[in-house]
Design an enzyme around this catalytic site. Structure first.
Site, PDB file in Angstrom:
ATOM      1  N   HIS A 147       0.849  -1.192   0.000  1.00 10.80           N
ATOM      2  CA  HIS A 147       0.000   0.000   0.000  1.00 10.80           C
ATOM      3  C   HIS A 147       0.878   1.234   0.000  1.00 10.80           C
ATOM      4  CE1 HIS A 147      -2.996  -3.009   1.424  1.00 10.80           C
ATOM      5  NE2 HIS A 147      -3.700  -2.367   0.503  1.00 10.80           N
ATOM      6  N   ASP A 205       0.022   6.922  -3.512  1.00 14.86           N
ATOM      7  CA  ASP A 205      -1.241   6.541  -4.169  1.00 14.86           C
ATOM      8  C   ASP A 205      -1.686   7.592  -5.189  1.00 14.86           C
ATOM      9  OD1 ASP A 205      -1.611   4.178  -2.880  1.00 14.86           O
ATOM     10  OD2 ASP A 205      -3.315   4.811  -1.664  1.00 14.86           O
TER      11      ASP A 205
HETATM   12  C1  LIG Z   1      -3.831   2.864   1.308  1.00 14.88           C
HETATM   13  C2  LIG Z   1      -4.547   2.602   0.019  1.00 14.88           C
HETATM   14  C3  LIG Z   1      -5.712   1.709   0.165  1.00 14.88           C
HETATM   15  C4  LIG Z   1      -6.861   2.385   0.833  1.00 14.88           C
HETATM   16  C5  LIG Z   1      -8.145   1.758   0.361  1.00 14.88           C
HETATM   17  C6  LIG Z   1      -9.232   1.846   1.426  1.00 14.88           C
HETATM   18  C7  LIG Z   1      -9.967   3.138   1.203  1.00 14.88           C
HETATM   19  C8  LIG Z   1     -10.079   0.588   1.350  1.00 14.88           C
HETATM   20  C9  LIG Z   1      -9.237  -0.709   1.564  1.00 14.88           C
HETATM   21  C10 LIG Z   1     -10.159  -1.730   2.218  1.00 14.88           C
HETATM   22  C11 LIG Z   1     -11.537  -1.065   2.143  1.00 14.88           C
HETATM   23  C12 LIG Z   1     -12.593  -1.574   3.122  1.00 14.88           C
HETATM   24  C13 LIG Z   1     -12.820  -3.093   2.933  1.00 14.88           C
HETATM   25  O1  LIG Z   1     -13.006  -3.424   1.553  1.00 14.88           O
HETATM   26  C14 LIG Z   1     -14.012  -3.596   3.786  1.00 14.88           C
HETATM   27  C15 LIG Z   1     -15.290  -2.751   3.619  1.00 14.88           C
HETATM   28  C16 LIG Z   1     -15.970  -3.047   2.308  1.00 14.88           C
HETATM   29  C17 LIG Z   1     -17.284  -2.258   2.159  1.00 14.88           C
HETATM   30  O2  LIG Z   1     -17.836  -2.544   0.872  1.00 14.88           O
HETATM   31  C18 LIG Z   1     -16.946  -0.737   2.283  1.00 14.88           C
HETATM   32  C19 LIG Z   1     -16.298  -0.454   3.608  1.00 14.88           C
HETATM   33  C20 LIG Z   1     -15.014  -1.255   3.830  1.00 14.88           C
HETATM   34  C21 LIG Z   1     -14.614  -1.047   5.295  1.00 14.88           C
HETATM   35  C22 LIG Z   1     -13.887  -0.760   2.880  1.00 14.88           C
HETATM   36  C23 LIG Z   1     -13.633   0.751   3.059  1.00 14.88           C
HETATM   37  C24 LIG Z   1     -12.481   1.250   2.147  1.00 14.88           C
HETATM   38  O3  LIG Z   1     -12.820   1.185   0.813  1.00 14.88           O
HETATM   39  C25 LIG Z   1     -11.206   0.417   2.373  1.00 14.88           C
HETATM   40  C26 LIG Z   1     -10.713   0.701   3.796  1.00 14.88           C
HETATM   41  C27 LIG Z   1      -3.614   2.051  -1.033  1.00 14.88           C
HETATM   42  O4  LIG Z   1      -2.446   2.071  -0.880  1.00 14.88           O
HETATM   43  S1  LIG Z   1      -4.299   1.496  -2.499  1.00 14.88           S
HETATM   44  C28 LIG Z   1      -2.912   0.923  -3.443  1.00 14.88           C
HETATM   45  C29 LIG Z   1      -2.859  -0.538  -3.394  1.00 14.88           C
HETATM   46  N1  LIG Z   1      -1.872  -1.086  -4.289  1.00 14.88           N
HETATM   47  C30 LIG Z   1      -2.055  -1.182  -5.600  1.00 14.88           C
HETATM   48  O5  LIG Z   1      -3.083  -0.809  -6.146  1.00 14.88           O
HETATM   49  C31 LIG Z   1      -0.900  -1.753  -6.384  1.00 14.88           C
HETATM   50  C32 LIG Z   1      -1.318  -2.722  -7.480  1.00 14.88           C
HETATM   51  N2  LIG Z   1      -2.198  -3.741  -6.973  1.00 14.88           N
HETATM   52  C33 LIG Z   1      -1.818  -4.723  -6.146  1.00 14.88           C
HETATM   53  O6  LIG Z   1      -0.678  -4.857  -5.747  1.00 14.88           O
HETATM   54  C34 LIG Z   1      -2.930  -5.654  -5.716  1.00 14.88           C
HETATM   55  O7  LIG Z   1      -4.030  -5.494  -6.560  1.00 14.88           O
HETATM   56  C35 LIG Z   1      -3.362  -5.435  -4.267  1.00 14.88           C
HETATM   57  C36 LIG Z   1      -3.831  -4.006  -4.026  1.00 14.88           C
HETATM   58  C37 LIG Z   1      -2.225  -5.777  -3.307  1.00 14.88           C
HETATM   59  C38 LIG Z   1      -4.566  -6.342  -3.954  1.00 14.88           C
HETATM   60  O8  LIG Z   1      -4.166  -7.678  -4.156  1.00 14.88           O
HETATM   61  P1  LIG Z   1      -5.226  -8.835  -4.366  1.00 14.88           P
HETATM   62  O9  LIG Z   1      -4.538 -10.116  -4.048  1.00 14.88           O
HETATM   63  O10 LIG Z   1      -6.471  -8.543  -3.628  1.00 14.88           O
HETATM   64  O11 LIG Z   1      -5.624  -8.693  -5.925  1.00 14.88           O
HETATM   65  P2  LIG Z   1      -4.752  -8.942  -7.231  1.00 14.88           P
HETATM   66  O12 LIG Z   1      -3.607  -9.878  -6.979  1.00 14.88           O
HETATM   67  O13 LIG Z   1      -4.418  -7.655  -7.862  1.00 14.88           O
HETATM   68  O14 LIG Z   1      -5.765  -9.714  -8.175  1.00 14.88           O
HETATM   69  C39 LIG Z   1      -7.053  -9.248  -8.445  1.00 14.88           C
HETATM   70  C40 LIG Z   1      -7.950 -10.447  -8.439  1.00 14.88           C
HETATM   71  O15 LIG Z   1      -9.282 -10.027  -8.587  1.00 14.88           O
HETATM   72  C41 LIG Z   1      -9.865 -10.701  -9.688  1.00 14.88           C
HETATM   73  N3  LIG Z   1     -10.842  -9.821 -10.309  1.00 14.88           N
HETATM   74  C42 LIG Z   1     -10.672  -8.554 -10.653  1.00 14.88           C
HETATM   75  N4  LIG Z   1     -11.792  -8.056 -11.200  1.00 14.88           N
HETATM   76  C43 LIG Z   1     -12.686  -9.051 -11.189  1.00 14.88           C
HETATM   77  C44 LIG Z   1     -14.051  -9.194 -11.643  1.00 14.88           C
HETATM   78  N5  LIG Z   1     -14.684  -8.182 -12.236  1.00 14.88           N
HETATM   79  N6  LIG Z   1     -14.656 -10.378 -11.475  1.00 14.88           N
HETATM   80  C45 LIG Z   1     -14.017 -11.423 -10.883  1.00 14.88           C
HETATM   81  N7  LIG Z   1     -12.732 -11.361 -10.443  1.00 14.88           N
HETATM   82  C46 LIG Z   1     -12.099 -10.182 -10.612  1.00 14.88           C
HETATM   83  C47 LIG Z   1      -8.697 -10.960 -10.599  1.00 14.88           C
HETATM   84  O16 LIG Z   1      -9.007 -11.972 -11.538  1.00 14.88           O
HETATM   85  C48 LIG Z   1      -7.662 -11.401  -9.588  1.00 14.88           C
HETATM   86  O17 LIG Z   1      -7.958 -12.726  -9.212  1.00 14.88           O
HETATM   87  P3  LIG Z   1      -6.797 -13.784  -8.861  1.00 14.88           P
HETATM   88  O18 LIG Z   1      -6.233 -13.360  -7.533  1.00 14.88           O
HETATM   89  O19 LIG Z   1      -7.521 -15.096  -8.775  1.00 14.88           O
HETATM   90  O20 LIG Z   1      -5.785 -13.694  -9.952  1.00 14.88           O
END
Ligand SMILES: C[C@H](CCC[C@@H](C)[C@H]1CC[C@H]2[C@@H]3[C@H](O)C[C@@H]4C[C@H](O)CC[C@]4(C)[C@H]3C[C@H](O)[C@]12C)C(=O)SCCNC(=O)CCNC(=O)[C@H](O)C(C)(C)COP(=O)(O)OP(=O)(O)OC[C@H]1O[C@@H](n2cnc3c(N)ncnc32)[C@H](O)[C@@H]1OP(=O)(O)O
Length: 382
Positions: free
Chosen positions: A122, A152
């Site tokens: 993050h 970010d």
């Molecule tokens: C400090 C910031 C982050 C702050 C964000 C906060 C504002 C929010 C974070 C958590 C949220 C809360 C939480 O969600 C719980 C509640 C939910 C509720 O709905 C709302 C309230 C919540 C309390 C909610 C409130 C807030 O929103 C939060 C507190 C940052 O630094 S952001 C920067 C992060 N880093 C990056 O973006 C760098 C690049 N990305 C990555 O490194 C990774 O994506 C990451 C971020 C580490 C996540 O890794 P992850 O293992 O989860 O995913 P990936 O490996 O990337 O793979 C994505 C998988 O998802 C599948 N997929 C994608 N789209 C679809 C789709 N349409 N259908 C099906 N599947 C999908 C994709 O195929 C991948 O699957 P696989 O893993 O099988 O390959």
């Protein structure tokens, strides 16, 4: 608007990519966010002006739909961990083969290569890896991340939007797309170029929090006022410093020299005592209209009503009553026009977007009934 006619497919992400998409939308691009199915609410708080298509990418038919959308668009913006898009057959090679004009933007923490490329992280991690976090914080305290602004948003979302605009500009000459590898570590470091390039001036020779611009200097800091609010002081140059001292009602002859570092603690004590004697409003009246470089520290709720911001219209209220900053910078002929209506529901535009991208009605119905796409159209208000 500057980006009118540009079609962007944004794969839903956490914070940086949504910001990048919002910038593009504010300046006129058509941004279609691809959301997951079976979600009731989005975590995208930067959804202004976007449309939403809900698509299940765990189903090959969903992947095929996305491919069709991407290859008919100008830009794909993806925020996943390295390798995720390739695993689905949607890597840049696959898509650029079908649409050589495509701009494929990959916004990640560590970039597409190197030993950290696949690691989760993050903002704070990227900021740490950029070198900048080591410089942020008060004297004798641990490093402190300034919200998740630097990696970010500045080094990530904004820098990626800049890359996309550069690639669009270049494409207008070459007719070719390209891949953008936007690493937040590198973006943050680049935003911080001044820190590297100004080391030779001795600006950062002292420990963290004890330098000119890191709250070490008493004339570059914040001070608490009698009503518990704060004033920000940035009186660096001697002519501005003089006005600052004068505004505080102090006399230069009674004070140590501005740049006498060993006297900074004493100066800070004096400034702290004086600022505590008036309210923020009273200090604002003293310093407004001077070159003392002293301003009130405004809260997010206060910015809208400040006369300067009001005069420029720097902030606006949308149809939901939410205050937001106006898109910046202001372009004279083709300024941004941020959407004032509510953010899209997840899947609100699935039908209309698929139709526009050439899907037959029967195909759309099949995809809907198989749960590969979802549509939650807004109910018309009677
Ligand atoms: C400090 C910031 C982050 C702050 C964000 C906060 C504002 C929010 C974070 C958590 C949220 C809360 C939480 O969600 C719980 C509640 C939910 C509720 O709905 C709302 C309230 C919540 C309390 C909610 C409130 C807030 O929103 C939060 C507190 C940052 O630094 S952001 C920067 C992060 N880093 C990056 O973006 C760098 C690049 N990305 C990555 O490194 C990774 O994506 C990451 C971020 C580490 C996540 O890794 P992850 O293992 O989860 O995913 P990936 O490996 O990337 O793979 C994505 C998988 O998802 C599948 N997929 C994608 N789209 C679809 C789709 N349409 N259908 C099906 N599947 C999908 C994709 O195929 C991948 O699957 P696989 O893993 O099988 O390959």
């Amino acid at each position: 608007m500057a980006l009118a006619g540009v079609r962007v497919i944004e794969l839903a992400g956490l914070a940086p990519a949504p910001f990048c998409g919002m910038i593009l939308a504010d300046f006129g691009a058509r941004v279609i966010r691809i959301d997951r199915t079976k979600l009731s609410m989005t975590v995208d708080t930067q959804a202004r002006g976007k449309q939403s298509v809900a698509l299940n990418l765990k189903n090959p038919k969903g992947v095929a739909v996305l491919k069709r959308l991407c290859v008919q668009s100008d830009v794909v913006l993806e925020p996943y961990r390295k390798g995720v898009m390739e695993k689905m057959g949607l890597g840049p090679e696959d898509l650029l083969k079908e649409n050589p004009c495509l701009i494929y933007a990959r916004l990640t923490g560590y970039g597409q290569s190197g030993s950290y490329a696949k690691a989760a992280g993050h903002d704070i991690n990227y900021l740490a890896m950029s070198g900048l976090l080591s410089m942020l914080g008060r004297s004798s305290e641990k490093p402190y991340a300034p919200l998740n602004l630097v990696a970010d948003f500045a080094g990530g979302g904004l820098m990626c939007a800049f890359g996309i605009v550069l690639a669009l500009l270049e494409r207008s000459r070459s007719g070719q797309g390209q891949i953008i590898d936007a690493s937040m570590v590198e973006g943050a470091a680049y935003v911080g170029s001044f820190m590297w390039k100004s080391r030779s001036l001795g600006l950062w020779n002292r420990p963290r929090g004890e330098n000119l611009l890191d709250s070490g200097a008493p004339f570059y800091d914040t001070y608490r006022t009698s009503d518990g609010k704060y004033m920000a002081v940035g009186a660096i140059e001697p002519q501005f410093y003089q006005q600052f001292i004068q505004g505080l009602g102090l006399y230069d002859a009674d004070l140590p020299a501005q740049m006498s570092v060993s006297d900074w603690p004493q100066l800070r004590q004096t400034f702290t005592r004086v600022f505590a004697s008036k309210t923020q409003e009273e200090w604002s009246r003293v310093f407004d209209g001077t070159d003392a470089c002293v301003t009130p520290v405004l809260s997010l709720d206060e910015v809208l009503s400040h006369p300067h911001n009001q005069a420029r219209g720097s902030f606006f209220k949308d149809s939901q009553g939410e205050i937001s900053p106006q898109p910046a910078p202001v372009l004279s002929r083709s300024p941004a026009e941020p959407c004032h209506s509510r953010d899209p529901f997840i899947g609100e535009h699935t039908r209309s977007v698929l139709k526009e991208y050439g899907f037959e009605q029967a195909q759309i119905e099949q995809l809907l009934s198989a749960g590969i796409v979802e549509c939650k159209e807004a109910k018309a208000r009677l």
